[in-house]
Every structure is written in structure tokens, then in C-alpha cells.
Design a protein around this motif. Structure first.
Motif, mmCIF file in Angstrom:
data_model
loop_
_atom_site.group_PDB
_atom_site.id
_atom_site.type_symbol
_atom_site.label_atom_id
_atom_site.label_comp_id
_atom_site.label_asym_id
_atom_site.label_seq_id
_atom_site.Cartn_x
_atom_site.Cartn_y
_atom_site.Cartn_z
ATOM 1 N N GLY A 182 75.546 63.885 -49.014
ATOM 2 C CA GLY A 182 76.932 64.111 -48.616
ATOM 3 C C GLY A 182 77.068 65.313 -47.694
ATOM 4 N N PHE A 183 76.370 66.407 -48.027
ATOM 5 C CA PHE A 183 76.391 67.599 -47.174
ATOM 6 C C PHE A 183 75.775 67.305 -45.805
ATOM 7 N N MET A 184 74.715 66.492 -45.803
ATOM 8 C CA MET A 184 74.093 66.122 -44.529
ATOM 9 C C MET A 184 75.061 65.319 -43.660
ATOM 10 N N ALA A 185 75.804 64.414 -44.284
ATOM 11 C CA ALA A 185 76.774 63.602 -43.539
ATOM 12 C C ALA A 185 77.839 64.489 -42.895
ATOM 13 N N VAL A 186 78.352 65.447 -43.670
ATOM 14 C CA VAL A 186 79.371 66.368 -43.136
ATOM 15 C C VAL A 186 78.777 67.210 -42.008
ATOM 16 N N THR A 187 77.570 67.710 -42.226
ATOM 17 C CA THR A 187 76.900 68.530 -41.207
ATOM 18 C C THR A 187 76.725 67.748 -39.910
ATOM 19 N N VAL A 192 78.188 66.619 -34.321
ATOM 20 C CA VAL A 192 78.490 65.690 -33.227
ATOM 21 C C VAL A 192 79.815 66.077 -32.564
ATOM 22 N N LYS A 193 80.800 66.377 -33.381
ATOM 23 C CA LYS A 193 82.116 66.743 -32.857
ATOM 24 C C LYS A 193 82.056 68.011 -32.004
ATOM 25 N N ARG A 194 81.278 68.996 -32.464
ATOM 26 C CA ARG A 194 81.206 70.277 -31.753
ATOM 27 C C ARG A 194 80.049 70.347 -30.760
ATOM 28 N N LEU A 395 85.377 74.219 -46.401
ATOM 29 C CA LEU A 395 86.289 73.239 -47.013
ATOM 30 C C LEU A 395 85.776 71.791 -46.952
ATOM 31 N N PRO A 396 85.209 71.327 -45.826
ATOM 32 C CA PRO A 396 84.679 69.949 -45.819
ATOM 33 C C PRO A 396 83.561 69.745 -46.842
ATOM 34 N N PHE A 397 82.727 70.761 -47.031
ATOM 35 C CA PHE A 397 81.644 70.662 -48.009
ATOM 36 C C PHE A 397 82.198 70.683 -49.429
ATOM 37 N N LEU A 398 83.258 71.460 -49.626
ATOM 38 C CA LEU A 398 83.910 71.496 -50.934
ATOM 39 C C LEU A 398 84.495 70.133 -51.277
#
Length: 424
Positions: A182-187, A192-194, A395-398
Motif C-alpha cells: 500500500g505504501f509503495m502504491a502511494v509512493t 508520477v504526479k510530481r 496523510l496519504p500514508f496514514l
């Protein structure tokens, strides 16, 4: 008298006393005003630490420190970077991957944050990642450590209830891996966005070389886990095997550990163990007072009076634990609340092993939430940024952590499937 106990405890926490001494002093004040004999204090403290399985804690702490001194962190990071560096945000993904592997050695989140963060945060900043993002990835992914075995909170939970340490270790594998993914997906999505950088794909030969370098570190976790599951040794014996293994790897394979370094490592491990055991002793005294005052039964009855619906009750427990985890150290909260809440959960049909994982996942979330999120403090110190910035970036990781918590809570197979394969 109960009001006095909690009032003193809260005041001491607010003015900055360490959690162990806040527990001890508040318990001392209660005993003093209750006309109980002071002999109760050493008796109950000793009873709290006089548990055979707790002997494994100094062993695992020492083994982790020995492996840290052997250059394990850099080898794990190089392997993860070779494997994932070519993907957008690869250095961030390598950070998470390194935490998953390192967590299987240290068993603690703070050690993970400090060891990996000291290498990865400066490296990510140098490559063009935002400082707050680099710190947030490091702090958040370090919470995988107490879930993937060997896990110190799992050992404490087993000590409190008589559950199998091996079964709890196995039960933490799937939630830990899901949290890491899950953390990898957020990362990846944020990268990609930034438009964070990516490196060229490492040749297969280099990936294999990095794997060979990290192989002995990865094997340590497997030796511990399958040794306990297979009944080859107990958790306490496993911790000693881990120490011998760490010394052998550090001296003769990695060759970065020297005999002159061992006394300092022993001293540091002894300090860490002593502080943890003091906490366990004082928390046991505090918990005994709560039992004398019949607070556990009062809490259980109150919760069951509100609802006996399993889903709602688990939601209430989760909200309570997330709140407590934000203000109290993980081990202390586990020692005080786990036996109380386990009784409530079992009454509505929750498996004790599943509830232990729910409890640990809940409380490690508090490591990355203010005001007492110690992993946030360590990462922000390394990155030299404010707590507000890293909290916002995390916050996204939380959110991912909470989603995995809900999955563990409401889908029992997430934590019970693997133990069912090995133990049933």
C-alpha cells in the motif's frame, strides 16, 4: 482513588515525563494514598518481567544492533534500489522495500526510521525529492517493522495472554506485506504526479549481485521464523540463535563487525533492554491497580452495554486505540489495554490472534501521528523540517494504514490464513 491515579498520570505526561516514569509515579501516589504496603511495588514490577518469553527481547535487540553495525542497512538499500530504482519514484519505493526487509531484523519502528532514514532521506533529497515527502515515506514505512516478524509488540502480546509467539509472528506477515505494498502504491502515484526521478534499469547481473550481498540479512528473518514455526527452537532460543548468526555474518561474511565494537553494542543493547523492562514493570504495576479497582470489567461491561454488535464494537475499539496510540507509547498501551480489550473482543467472537494483530496495527499507527509520533520526530530531525510539514505529507500514508487496519479488522482471513496453514 482511580481519579487520582489517572490525574497524576496525565499531568506527568503533559509536563513531559517519560511514559515509564509517569506510570510508575502515578502508581506510587495511588498506593501511598490507599494505605497499601509499598512492598507491592517491587512485587508487581518483578511479576511483570518474570516471564520466560521476555528473555527473547534482549536477544532480538542485540541481534538487530549487531546486524546494524555489520553494514546491513546499506546492503538492503542497494538491493532494493537495484530492484526498483528504474521505476518512477524508485528511490522512494526502495525506501519502503528496505523497511520491509529491515523490519524483519530489527522488529522496531524507531530503529528502522533512524537507520534507513539516515541514509535514504539525504539520498532522496539529493535526487530531487521533496524533503517532507522523503521524511514521510521513511517514517510511515518504518511502522511495518513491528508487524513483520520478529516483532517486539507481538512478543509482549503473547506474554500477556499465553498466545503462541510463533502464531502471532506468522499472523503479522500478510498485514505487514499489504501495508508495504500500500505504501509503495502511494509512493508511486505521488512520484508520477510530481515527476520524481527514476534511474536506468540495473542489469540483471547487478541485481543478482546486490541480492547476494543482502542474502544473509534476509536469511536471518527466515531462520528465526521457520525455526519457531517448525518447533526447532522456542522464541527465546531463536533470539540467541539470531545473536550467534549476527556475530558470524558480521565478523566473517560482511567483515564490517570487529571484536572491539562488540562491548559498545552490548552496552547499547543493555540500555535499550533496561528501559523497555522498566516500562514493562511499571505498566504491570499500573495494570494491577486497574484490576484491583475493577476497571477492566467496568470498561468491558460499558462497551457491551452500548452494543453487542461485533462490527460496531470493533469500530469502537479501533477508534479508542487510534486515539490512545496518538498519546501513548506502543508497548505501554499494549500492556495496559490489550488484556482488557481482548476480553471484550472474545465475547463477541473475535479470534484472539486476529485481535492481537488488530491491536498492534492500531498502535503502530500512533507512531506517525502527533503529538507523540516518535517516528515523525526522528524523521523530521534527520530531514531538518518541522513536524507540521512531515505530518501533512504523511496523510496519504496514514490513510493507507487505516485502510489496512479496517481490512485486518473485518476480514479475519488476512491475519488468520497463514497461521491456519502452519498450525491447524
Amino acid at each position: 482513588m482511580t481519579l487520582l491515579l489517572f490525574l497524576v498520570f496525565l499531568v506527568l505526561l503533559i509536563i513531559g515525563f517519560p511514559i515509564a516514569f509517569a506510570l510508575g509515579i502515578s502508581a506510587f501516589v495511588y498506593i501511598l494514598f490507599s494505605d497499601l504496603p509499598l512492598m507491592v511495588i517491587p512485587q508487581k514490577m518483578y511479576a511483570g518481567i518474570d516471564v520466560f518469553v521476555l528473555l527473547s527481547i534482549p536477544g532480538f535487540i542485540l541481534a538487530g544492533n549487531l546486524m546494524n553495525a555489520s553494514g546491513i542497512t546499506s546492503r538492503i538499500i542497494r538491493f532494493c534500489n537495484a530492484l526498483l530504482g528504474h521505476i518512477r519514484g524508485g528511490l522512494g519505493l526502495a525506501n519502503v522495500g528496505a523497511s520491509m526487509l529491515f523490519g524483519g531484523i530489527s522488529g522496531t519502528a524507531i530503529a528502522d526510521t533512524a537507520s534507513i532514514g539516515s541514509v535514504m532521506i539525504p539520498a532522496m533529497k539529493k535526487e530531487g525529492y521533496d524533503t517532507e515527502f522523503s521524511c514521510a515515506v521513511t517514517a510511515s514505512s518504518s511502522t511495518i517493522g513491528p508487524i513483520i516478524p520478529p516483532s517486539l509488540p507481538m512478543i509482549i502480546a503473547a506474554t500477556l495472554t499465553g498466545l503462541s509467539v510463533g502464531k502471532l509472528f506468522v499472523a503479522g506477515i500478510v498485514p505487514g506485506v499489504l501495508l508495504g505494498l500500500g505504501f509503495m502504491a502511494v509512493t508511486y502515484l505521488i512520484s508520477v504526479k510530481r515527476k520524481y526521478p527514476k534511474s536506468q534499469r540495473a542489469p540483471l547481473k547487478q541485481v543478482a549481485l546486490r541480492f547476494v550481498e543482502a542474502f544473509w540479512a534476509i536469511m536471518m528473518t527466515l531462520v528465526i521464523l521457520f525455526g519457531i514455526i517448525g518447533g526447532i527452537f522456542t522464541p527465546t532460543e531463536a533470539s540467541i540463535v539470531a545473536v550467534v548468526y549476527a556475530v558470524a555474518v558480521g565478523l566473517w561474511i560482511y567483515k564490517e563487525l570487529s571484536l572491539r565494537m562488540i562491548p559498545a553494542i552490548l552496552l547499547q543493547s543493555a540500555k535499550t533492554t533496561a528501559s523497555l523492562m522498566v516500562l514493562v514493570g511499571f505498566a504491570n504495576l499500573f495494570a494491577w491497580i486497574m484490576t484491583v479497582e475493577e476497571l477492566p470489567q467496568l470498561i468491558a461491561d460499558s462497551m457491551l452495554e452500548l452494543t453487542e454488535n461485533k462490527l460496531l464494537l470493533l469500530l469502537m475499539i479501533n477508534l479508542l486505540l487510534i486515539f490512545v496510540g496518538a498519546f501513548m507509547e506502543t508497548i505501554a498501551a499494549l500492556l495496559i489495554l490489550f488484556p482488557v480489550l481482548l476480553g471484550v473482543a472474545v465475547q463477541v467472537g473475535v479470534d484472539p490472534v486476529q485481535f492481537a494483530i488488530i491491536m498492534v496495527v492500531n498502535l503502530v499507527i500512533g507512531l506517525t501521528t502527533p503529538p507523540v509520533g516518535v517516528c515523525l520526530f526522528v524523521a523530521s530531525s534527520i530531514g531538518n523540517i518541522s513536524l507540521e510539514r512531515i505530518t501533512k505529507a504523511g496523510l496519504p500514508f496514514l490513510l493507507v494504514s487505516i485502510l489496512i487496519l479496517l481490512l485486518v479488522t473485518y476480514v479475519p482471513e488476512v491475519s488468520l490464513w497463514l497461521p491456519g496453514l502452519f498450525y491447524d
